[in-house]
Write a protein that holds these residues in place. Structure first.
Motif, mmCIF file in Angstrom:
data_model
loop_
_atom_site.group_PDB
_atom_site.id
_atom_site.type_symbol
_atom_site.label_atom_id
_atom_site.label_comp_id
_atom_site.label_asym_id
_atom_site.label_seq_id
_atom_site.Cartn_x
_atom_site.Cartn_y
_atom_site.Cartn_z
ATOM 1 N N THR A 10 43.784 -22.751 9.108
ATOM 2 C CA THR A 10 43.585 -22.614 7.659
ATOM 3 C C THR A 10 42.860 -23.832 7.105
ATOM 4 N N GLY A 11 43.295 -25.018 7.539
ATOM 5 C CA GLY A 11 42.697 -26.251 7.037
ATOM 6 C C GLY A 11 41.232 -26.348 7.407
ATOM 7 N N ARG A 12 40.934 -25.932 8.641
ATOM 8 C CA ARG A 12 39.529 -25.982 9.063
ATOM 9 C C ARG A 12 38.690 -25.018 8.236
ATOM 10 N N ARG B 77 40.613 -21.046 -0.707
ATOM 11 C CA ARG B 77 40.614 -22.000 -1.819
ATOM 12 C C ARG B 77 41.939 -21.904 -2.568
ATOM 13 N N LEU B 78 42.430 -20.657 -2.722
ATOM 14 C CA LEU B 78 43.678 -20.447 -3.445
ATOM 15 C C LEU B 78 44.862 -21.043 -2.681
ATOM 16 N N ILE B 79 44.837 -20.916 -1.345
ATOM 17 C CA ILE B 79 45.925 -21.494 -0.538
ATOM 18 C C ILE B 79 46.018 -22.997 -0.817
ATOM 19 N N ALA B 80 44.859 -23.677 -0.778
ATOM 20 C CA ALA B 80 44.858 -25.124 -1.008
ATOM 21 C C ALA B 80 45.357 -25.439 -2.424
ATOM 22 N N PHE B 81 44.865 -24.682 -3.394
ATOM 23 C CA PHE B 81 45.194 -24.960 -4.789
ATOM 24 C C PHE B 81 46.683 -24.757 -5.059
ATOM 25 N N VAL B 82 47.249 -23.649 -4.561
ATOM 26 C CA VAL B 82 48.647 -23.331 -4.853
ATOM 27 C C VAL B 82 49.586 -24.267 -4.093
ATOM 28 N N LEU C 101 53.859 -34.945 3.292
ATOM 29 C CA LEU C 101 52.917 -35.365 4.329
ATOM 30 C C LEU C 101 52.878 -34.355 5.471
ATOM 31 N N VAL C 102 54.084 -33.884 5.893
ATOM 32 C CA VAL C 102 54.127 -32.927 7.007
ATOM 33 C C VAL C 102 53.377 -31.655 6.609
ATOM 34 N N ILE C 103 53.637 -31.172 5.373
ATOM 35 C CA ILE C 103 52.979 -29.936 4.938
ATOM 36 C C ILE C 103 51.468 -30.119 4.887
ATOM 37 N N VAL C 104 51.022 -31.178 4.207
ATOM 38 C CA VAL C 104 49.580 -31.338 4.003
ATOM 39 C C VAL C 104 48.865 -31.631 5.318
ATOM 40 N N LEU C 105 49.421 -32.556 6.123
ATOM 41 C CA LEU C 105 48.725 -32.914 7.360
ATOM 42 C C LEU C 105 48.663 -31.722 8.311
ATOM 43 N N ASN C 106 49.762 -30.948 8.404
ATOM 44 C CA ASN C 106 49.727 -29.797 9.304
ATOM 45 C C ASN C 106 48.795 -28.719 8.796
ATOM 46 N N LEU C 107 48.733 -28.574 7.456
ATOM 47 C CA LEU C 107 47.804 -27.601 6.886
ATOM 48 C C LEU C 107 46.370 -27.992 7.212
#
Lengths: 354, 292
Positions: free
Chosen positions: A217-219, A242-247, A206-212
């Motif tokens: 980067t997330g925006r 796209r690759l950052i999100a996928f990996v 959760l911490v990784i995904v929410l902060n990302l």
């Protein structure tokens, strides 16, 4: 004190909610009010929450339909199992081996994510979906051919291409231990996973995904989802983001896989087939695309639902299917949406997310 | 002449994939949805034909027609109940609903017919001339290939020459414009589902005739493979589905024979990935330029 942003409040509420739920269930477990069946759900629920959260990063935040997420879980599970079992003598402490297994699982799944992601992310829409499905199947079949054993010389790995080889072809010493036996899957796996470890993994995910998601980067990732051409024209590197999100998603799925794999005495590679990928996708869609806490709740409820329906015996999967269809029909019903909109007045300034 | 035997079994398998893929591709072309329940219609088709032959004692041709009729009705009912209310919803919502329908059909079949495999007597078993037999060409293969060719020709004529076919092409191009021209879009979509489901029934009977066993999950893997075949040939394209199905069957059969039985599926999927990377819209798919 500065006022917190709404998104920050939602994130903290998510952490608090998960922690509260964990404490509550933990207290119930210690108090002895959980049946053995319920206790056996705890670790898989944690794994599937992490799976749903990580898939939401790809499907909801990045906007790519992935139908092969179980493949990464599989890579993580089997590499984690090999790590944990081959280090039995070197590191006696269970939790440390579990931690290492989860890390190794995440790394292997991330590497697979790069191998899959670089070609796949050139495609779009349904073509991308079918290629991820294909990769999921390939990963399953490849692991099905793997025979791995461990003795004092280290790891022995052979590839059972013709289907005729067995553990004896590894030529191990007498004391050697077979870890993965091809189509029979992993055997004699130590049960290292615990509910507490599962809780920690959920929190880390959760911490990784929410902060990302809330970061620059997330925006950028969400900008690409909403309009790729516009995003490209303001200088966002589409492939990179796209690759950052996928990996990232693949790595988290690998970690979830390692946790899941070390919860059972044995594991078959067919456990991570197309249906498992679809199952996680159902969690994500019903929880709400891009809605992280929705994924957490949907994974928990939908994991328990078929188990709780066991009373109906043969009819339980039929009921599950009917519930699934009815929920999809109800959530997409315009009249129902309008009715709900009138019953629940929108707060001022709240964004509509129709 | 072992090579020919593998080739024939590949073409026969490929013909089954092609028939299923035609259904997939037509539904995709017109409704823009991935109908994951299509594979399970195949299974229902197989069971209906089995029941009508073993329990009702009907002749083969009548059984096949009955199974086509039941599947057609089933396809239209599923479309009307589960997919029609979701016309305006996101494609993901429709996908999940299709998966729900797929689970439903599999589990309903399990309740009705049980999990023990049914032994399916081939509907296309007749003695072959000796020299063809020695080449490894079975009667089932001949019937399968012939059915596939007939279906392919009939479907192409239907889509290109008849008024309904024209309506279908118009709907797949632009639903709004088609409606303005007085085409009943809902009816056209129902018709597409009806044709696709009838084809699935034929595919189910042929598949079961080739493999002789029938379980509630019989349709899943051929369904996924046919979906792959449809994408391979260019989804939405009828000749593409035919070509994709045929090639996929041959590749699978050859991979099983000469490389590895274990990895045959993996090789099929790997070929698909390579083709899509070189030609991102499939072999015969049209590249639609992106509007800005």
């Amino acid at each position: 004190m500065k006022k917190l942003k709404t998104t920050t409040k939602i994130d903290f509420a998510t952490y608090a909610g998960v922690t509260l739920a964990f404490l509550l269930v933990y207290a119930l477990q210690q108090g002895g009010s959980l049946t053995n069946a319920m206790k056996s759900w705890l670790v898989p629920i944690c794994s599937f929450i992490v799976m749903a959260v990580s898939l939401n990063l790809v499907v909801g935040i990045s906007g790519e339909l992935s139908l092969g997420h179980a493949g990464f879980m599989s890579v993580g599970a089997f590499s984690g199992i090999v790590t944990a079992m081959s280090l039995t003598n070197a590191i006696p402490s269970g939790p440390v081996r579990l931690l290492l297994a989860i890390l190794v699982g995440a790394v292997f799944a991330a590497v697979t994510g790069v191998i899959v992601g670089v070609p796949v992310l050139r495609l779009r829409g349904d073509y991308l979906a079918i290629v991820t499905l294909a990769f999921g199947q390939i990963i399953k079949d490849l692991i099905n051919c793997l025979i791995v054993g461990y003795d004092s010389h280290g790891l022995h790995i052979i590839f059972n291409l013709d289907g005729l080889r067995s553990v004896s072809d590894l030529h191990m010493e007498e004391t050697g231990v077979a870890i993965i036996k091809g189509a029979q899957g992993a055997v004699g796996v130590p049960k290292l996973s615990s509910f507490f470890a599962g809780y920690l993994l959920v929190m880390v995910a959760l911490v990784i995904v929410l902060n990302l998601v809330r970061s620059r980067t997330g925006r950028a990732i969400m900008a690409i989802r909403d309009n790729r051409i516009a995003a490209e024209s303001v200088g966002i590197n589409v492939t990179k983001y796209r690759l950052i999100a996928f990996v990232t998603s693949a790595a988290l799925a690998g970690a979830a896989g390692a946790l899941f794999g070390l919860n059972y005495g044995g594991l078959l590679s067919s456990r991570f087939d197309f249906n498992t990928s679809i199952l996680v996708l159902v969690y994500v869609v019903l929880g709400g695309l891009g809605n992280i806490w929705g994924s957490v709740i949907a994974a928990t409820v939908l994991y328990i639902l078929p188990e709780a329906l066991r009373g109906f015996q043969d009819y339980r999967m039929l009921l599950y299917a009917v519930v699934l269809i009815l929920v999809m029909l109800a959530t997409n019903n315009e009249q129902l949406k309008a009715l709900l909109g009138r019953l629940i007045p929108k707060r001022k300034g709240a964004k509509s997310n129709g | 002449m072992v090579f020919f035997s593998y080739l024939f079994s590949g073409i026969s398998l490929g013909s089954v994939y092609a028939i299923i893929a035609l259904g997939y591709t037509m539904v995709y072309g017109i409704a823009k949805m991935l109908n994951f329940a299509h594979g399970d219609i195949i299974m229902v088709g197989g069971y209906i034909c089995y029941c009508s032959m073993s329990y009702l004692g009907l002749p083969v041709l009548l059984s096949v027609l009955l199974s086509m009729a039941v599947c057609t009705v089933l396809g239209v009912v599923i479309e009307g109940l589960a997919y029609k209310p979701l016309r305006q919803a996101s494609s993901l919502a429709v996908l999940i609903t299709a998966i729900g329908v797929s689970y439903f059909l599999q589990n309903a079949a399990q309740l009705i017919w049980g999990v023990t495999p049914k032994i399916f007597t081939s509907v296309a078993s007749f003695p072959m001339p000796g020299d063809l037999n020695s080449l490894g060409l079975s009667s089932e293969a001949v019937v399968t290939i012939a059915s596939c060719l007939i279906i392919m020709v009939a479907l192409t004529l239907f889509v290109n020459k008849t008024k309904m076919g024209k309506a279908m092409r118009a709907c797949s191009e632009d639903k709004g414009a088609a409606q303005l021209m007085g085409i009943n879009v809902n009816k056209t979509i129902s018709l597409t589902f009806a044709i696709g489901s009838a084809l699935a029934a034929v595919a189910g009977v042929l598949l079961c005739s080739n493999y002789n066993t029938l379980i509630p999950t019989t349709g899943s893997m051929p369904g996924i493979k046919a979906f792959t075949a449809a994408v391979f040939g260019g989804i939405g394209s009828i000749p593409g589905a035919f070509l994709g199905g045929l090639l996929l069957g041959i590749i699978e059969s050859m991979a099983k024979a000469y490389i590895s039985t274990q990895l045959a599926n993996a090789i099929v999927f790997a070929v698909l990935i390579v083709v899509l990377l070189v030609k991102p819209t499939g072999l015969l798919g049209k590249a639609v330029p992106e509007k800005v």
